[in-house]
Design a protein around this motif. Structure first.
Motif, PDB file in Angstrom:
ATOM      1  N   GLU A  96      26.785  41.442  37.774  1.00  7.35           N
ATOM      2  CA  GLU A  96      27.087  40.056  37.389  1.00  7.35           C
ATOM      3  C   GLU A  96      25.859  39.931  36.708  1.00  7.35           C
ATOM      4  O   GLU A  96      25.906  38.871  35.916  1.00  7.35           O
ATOM      5  CB  GLU A  96      27.284  39.299  38.881  1.00  7.35           C
ATOM      6  N   GLU A  97      24.835  39.902  37.174  1.00  7.58           N
ATOM      7  CA  GLU A  97      23.422  39.461  36.593  1.00  7.58           C
ATOM      8  C   GLU A  97      23.389  39.950  35.025  1.00  7.58           C
ATOM      9  O   GLU A  97      22.937  39.285  34.320  1.00  7.58           O
ATOM     10  CB  GLU A  97      22.305  39.729  37.397  1.00  7.58           C
ATOM     11  N   SER A 124      22.149  43.454  39.137  1.00  7.45           N
ATOM     12  CA  SER A 124      23.614  43.682  39.513  1.00  7.45           C
ATOM     13  C   SER A 124      24.401  43.553  38.309  1.00  7.45           C
ATOM     14  O   SER A 124      23.989  43.119  37.265  1.00  7.45           O
ATOM     15  CB  SER A 124      24.009  42.650  40.502  1.00  7.45           C
ATOM     16  N   SER A 131      26.140  33.675  39.846  1.00  8.23           N
ATOM     17  CA  SER A 131      26.493  34.173  41.097  1.00  8.23           C
ATOM     18  C   SER A 131      27.444  32.983  41.857  1.00  8.23           C
ATOM     19  O   SER A 131      28.387  33.208  42.586  1.00  8.23           O
ATOM     20  CB  SER A 131      25.385  34.252  42.046  1.00  8.23           C
ATOM     21  N   GLY A 156      31.021  32.805  40.542  1.00  9.69           N
ATOM     22  CA  GLY A 156      31.517  34.089  40.786  1.00  9.69           C
ATOM     23  C   GLY A 156      31.998  33.801  42.104  1.00  9.69           C
ATOM     24  O   GLY A 156      33.233  34.154  42.903  1.00  9.69           O
ATOM     25  N   ALA A 157      31.106  33.069  43.090  1.00  9.33           N
ATOM     26  CA  ALA A 157      31.676  32.823  44.608  1.00  9.33           C
ATOM     27  C   ALA A 157      32.823  31.836  44.696  1.00  9.33           C
ATOM     28  O   ALA A 157      33.629  31.975  45.590  1.00  9.33           O
ATOM     29  CB  ALA A 157      30.448  32.034  45.353  1.00  9.33           C
ATOM     30  N   LYS A 184      34.595  41.199  47.451  1.00  8.48           N
ATOM     31  CA  LYS A 184      33.189  41.804  47.316  1.00  8.48           C
ATOM     32  C   LYS A 184      32.605  41.624  46.080  1.00  8.48           C
ATOM     33  O   LYS A 184      33.307  41.381  44.874  1.00  8.48           O
ATOM     34  CB  LYS A 184      33.365  43.279  47.902  1.00  8.48           C
ATOM     35  N   ASP A 185      31.192  41.705  45.990  1.00  6.26           N
ATOM     36  CA  ASP A 185      30.611  41.732  44.627  1.00  6.26           C
ATOM     37  C   ASP A 185      30.831  42.919  44.029  1.00  6.26           C
ATOM     38  O   ASP A 185      31.157  44.028  44.401  1.00  6.26           O
ATOM     39  CB  ASP A 185      29.032  41.527  44.646  1.00  6.26           C
ATOM     40  N   PRO A 213      34.530  37.638  39.802  1.00  8.34           N
ATOM     41  CA  PRO A 213      33.185  38.109  39.460  1.00  8.34           C
ATOM     42  C   PRO A 213      32.601  39.009  38.220  1.00  8.34           C
ATOM     43  O   PRO A 213      33.162  39.942  38.089  1.00  8.34           O
ATOM     44  CB  PRO A 213      32.420  38.873  40.751  1.00  8.34           C
ATOM     45  N   SER A 233      28.786  46.225  45.015  1.00  8.81           N
ATOM     46  CA  SER A 233      29.316  46.933  46.158  1.00  8.81           C
ATOM     47  C   SER A 233      30.506  47.943  45.902  1.00  8.81           C
ATOM     48  O   SER A 233      30.450  49.060  46.434  1.00  8.81           O
ATOM     49  CB  SER A 233      29.647  46.018  47.216  1.00  8.81           C
ATOM     50  N   GLN A 289      36.173  33.797  44.030  1.00  6.53           N
ATOM     51  CA  GLN A 289      36.510  34.770  44.861  1.00  6.53           C
ATOM     52  C   GLN A 289      37.871  34.754  45.756  1.00  6.53           C
ATOM     53  O   GLN A 289      38.230  35.894  45.884  1.00  6.53           O
ATOM     54  CB  GLN A 289      35.301  35.014  45.885  1.00  6.53           C
TER      55      GLN A 289
END
Length: 440
Positions: free
Chosen positions: A64-65, A62, A310, A313-314, A256-257, A291, A260, A317
């Motif tokens: 983010e990764e 992703s 992750s 990021g959560a 949303k990430d 994120p 997506s 959010q």
């Protein structure tokens, strides 16, 4: 007795040329050097930006990764943007602000250094000389004022030079000496011939380069473009537009990430050639992020991996993407810039502003959506570098810039001989009859 207009214009042309000549030469030389910057960097980075084809069932990391991988490898770097490409063998490009770029293998997370660091440093120096004559810090505004004024002087030289070049009689005998290079000339006749020939053939391009430079340098010139086309000038200089804000569906709504949201954009533009996610900028010390957005000063993460990214990021959010919470109950959209295959104009890109909670497209804006003033302003921006017409336009701009170097050289030589004349041998070939002895 008043001087005739042509002679008065000639002396103004000469004086302006002497005053701005050195800076014009610097801008011309650096203009040639940076004409093919993008192509050179792509060539130099060709190995770093290519990865092995993935095996069956291999999934991409992703965004983010991949951002987290870069922050692990470069804890002091400020991640400013991420660009993905459709090819399976293309690495993801991650911009680090002024620190350059790195490339990430989208399947393994391997972070590769740019192979073009030397070239990037070279082009950065050339750009600094081109825009600010290498003045930095508080003096950068002074450098910009000098280059802007000298560019305006160069525009005057181009236009006045055309008038001075214009033959009094249009005959082959009078026009031929100033339309092409003549062999066997030396000294003043050679400089006069070169000055006129180079000036004549590069004149249309030089007028475009200098006029577009005026629009880039001065807000009043940029605003004039909008006014001339019957549109209201924007509040800020440049062709950009303001951001978009949306209201979250609820106080505890989850964002949303990026993956997506990226998939939404890819579905909107199936022939995409590249998609860039520009991370929002942050005040120093701002806490909490969207994120993939940088944390704190310098984008430090303390060596956290993808899992930590992750979780973090959560936690963020529920905050606005600028790390400072919601403004008037609204937050910024997540923006992606998309370039499509065989798009026209070549420089055209479409910006998609997505609601970070629903994934809906809050605003889509491309070249076709611009008003006429913004279209002209954007064309002028890319005509200045030649990119508006692809590599042929860049080549034409580079040749014209090189011509500007010779115009300065021959103009100085002619001026020097006028102010400090030497006795010429009698056998020296005179300037052709009918050609005005004035620089173009």
């Amino acid at each position: 007795m008043a001087l005739p207009f042509r002679k008065t214009l000639f002396w103004i042309h000469l004086v302006v040329g002497v005053v701005v000549g050195i800076v014009v030469a610097i801008m011309s030389v650096t203009g040639v050097a940076i004409a093919f910057e993008n192509q050179v960097l792509d060539w130099a980075d060709s190995e770093a930006r290519t990865v092995s084809a993935p095996g069956p069932g291999t999934t991409r990391l992703s965004l983010e990764e991949m951002i987290a991988k870069v922050r692990d490898a470069k804890p002091d770097a400020q991640v400013s943007g991420v660009t993905v490409f459709p090819s399976e063998t293309s690495a993801t490009q991650v911009a680090l602000g002024r620190a350059g770029v790195v490339f990430v293998n989208p399947y393994t997370g391997e972070v590769r250094e740019s192979s073009a660091k030397g070239w990037r440093s070279f082009f950065q120096v050339m750009v600094e000389w081109h825009r600010w004559i290498a003045l930095g810090g508080d003096n950068r505004a002074v450098g910009k004022a000098i280059t802007g004024a000298c560019n305006a002087g160069f525009l005057f030289l181009a236009i006045s030079g055309l008038y001075l070049w214009w033959p009094r009689k249009w005959t082959l005998k009078t026009v031929r000496p100033v339309l092409w290079f003549r062999r066997g000339l030396k000294g003043k006749p050679r400089d006069f011939n070169w000055h006129n020939v180079i000036g004549f053939w590069t004149l249309p391009v030089l007028i475009v380069l200098t006029a577009s430079g005026m629009v880039i340098s001065y807000k009043w010139a940029s605003d004039f473009v909008y006014t001339l086309t019957g549109n209201a000038p924007p509040a800020q200089q440049g062709p950009g537009s303001a951001g978009v804000k949306v209201a979250p569906p609820s106080e505890d709504a989850v964002r949303k990430d990026l993956g997506s949201l990226l998939a939404v954009v890819q579905g909107q533009a199936p022939t995409w050639e590249s998609i860039t996610y520009r991370l929002p900028s942050h005040p120093r010390g701002a806490g909490g992020n969207a994120p993939g957005a940088p944390r704190g000063e310098g984008g430090r993460r303390g060596g956290k991996g993808a899992e930590g990214a992750s979780r973090e990021g959560a936690e963020s959010q529920r905050r606005g993407p600028d790390g400072e919470g919601k403004s008037d109950g609204k937050v910024d959209t997540v923006n992606f810039n998309v370039k499509v295959e065989d798009g026209w104009p070549y420089f055209a890109a479409t910006q998609y502003a997505l609601n970070p909670f629903s994934g809906e497209v809050a605003k889509r804006e491309g070249y076709a959506d611009f008003n006429s003033g913004r279209k002209v302003r954007t064309w002028l921006r890319f005509l200045h570098t030649g990119e508006a017409l692809g590599w042929p336009g860049q080549l034409i701009a580079a040749i014209a810039s090189l011509g500007g170097v010779f115009l300065v050289w021959t103009g100085f030589a002619l001026s020097w001989r006028r102010f400090f004349p030497k006795r010429q041998p009698r056998h020296t070939e005179p300037v052709a009859t009918g050609a005005s002895e004035t620089p173009v």
